[in-house]
Enzyme design. Structure first.
Site: not given
Ligand code: GUN
Length: 289
Positions: A52, A96, A119
């Site tokens: 990211k 996350q 998100d």
């Molecule tokens: N863990 C697995 N996929 C995601 C996601 O799309 N966003 C976040 N914040 N955590 C995750």
């Protein structure tokens, strides 16, 4: 059979985003700034967050990674979320997941300001999406909609079977595809579903998001179906330097010859998820112009 190339499509979309960022900079508008909170040292989470941050660099965004050890308390983490909520330079941020067991994930998600929740996990954004209002949409389902659109795969009137009902993928996916504009007839299947094979055999499009490697086999798929594989389970491998490789939820070798389109793992849905996060961050920044 046509391979759906998420790597290529995501590169195309990143180039479009980079262009818009360059235009914004020229006009003196704010550079989008994404922050990510990472707690602990989970291997998968480390990799995702690193991707990211790198994607932000590629399109000209600013990014901030805020790291904590996994003994951070829930109260301390909530304070950090509040700090990002109030930081005017941060346009959007993510926490996350998964979080350590002593922290209530839902409480943390609900502490994020909905207009910075890139998100799309906050109940305000989920609720808005369900009734068709403008909202931040969870990155993986949004990326899948983009992939289908870019490959001109219509969902209108199609039987779509979604395998899995997670808050992050299965549930929002099923809602999005049944909405006006997408117009699919959606069936959500899960661990308690009976006669699963009979249901998946009817599907024009299967979206597999259950997290069980190679769960979808040839006998579950009708000829000419479109297969979207969301699975990313790490399995041991002696063919890679890291000692593991990613496996999808679909038995690719068996299913690919049957279908009209299929996403590979890796290189299918994964890169699109990151691009959707960038799109949401750009949208958050525009909302603050
Ligand atoms: N863990 C697995 N996929 C995601 C996601 O799309 N966003 C976040 N914040 N955590 C995750």
């Amino acid at each position: 059979m046509e391979l759906i190339d998420g790597k290529q499509i995501s590169a195309d979309i990143k180039a479009e985003i980079a262009q818009e960022v360059a235009n914004r900079k020229e006009k003196g508008l704010k550079t989008p700034h994404l922050a990510a909170i990472l707690v602990g040292h989970d291997g998968g989470s480390e990799t995702y967050v690193a991707h990211k941050v790198k994607a932000c660099e590629q399109v000209g965004f600013e990014s901030t990674l805020v790291r904590f050890e996994d003994d951070i308390t829930e109260i301390q983490l909530l304070e950090q979320v509040e700090a990002l909520n109030n930081n005017n330079d941060i346009d959007g941020f993510i926490v996350q997941l998964p979080l350590p067991r002593h922290i209530d994930e839902q409480k943390v998600i609900e502490a994020i300001r909905p207009d910075k929740d890139v998100d799309g996990f906050h109940p305000v954004n989920v609720g808005k999406m369900v009734i068709g209002l403008d909202a931040f949409i969870s990155a993986t389902p949004a990326g899948i909609v983009d992939l289908l659109e870019r490959y001109k795969i219509s969902t209108s009137g199609k039987n779509v079977v979604v395998l899995g009902r997670s808050n992050i993928v299965g549930r929002p996916m099923s809602v999005l595809l049944s909405q006006k504009g997408q117009d699919a007839t959606v069936t959500v299947c899960h661990s308690r579903t009976k006669n699963l094979k009979e249901i998946t055999k009817q599907a024009d499009i299967i979206i597999a998001a259950i997290g069980i490697p190679e769960f979808v086999t040839a006998d579950m798929v009708k000829n000419g179906a479109v297969i979207i594989d969301v699975g990313t389970t790490r399995v041991e491998s002696n063919q890679t330097k890291s000692g593991w490789k990613l496996k999808g939820d679909v038995n690719f070798d068996e299913v690919a010859p049957l279908c009209s389109h299929i996403t590979p793992v890796p290189g299918g849905v994964g890169p699109m998820t990151i691009v959707s996060l960038l799109k949401n961050t750009l949208k958050a920044t525009r909302l603050r112009d």
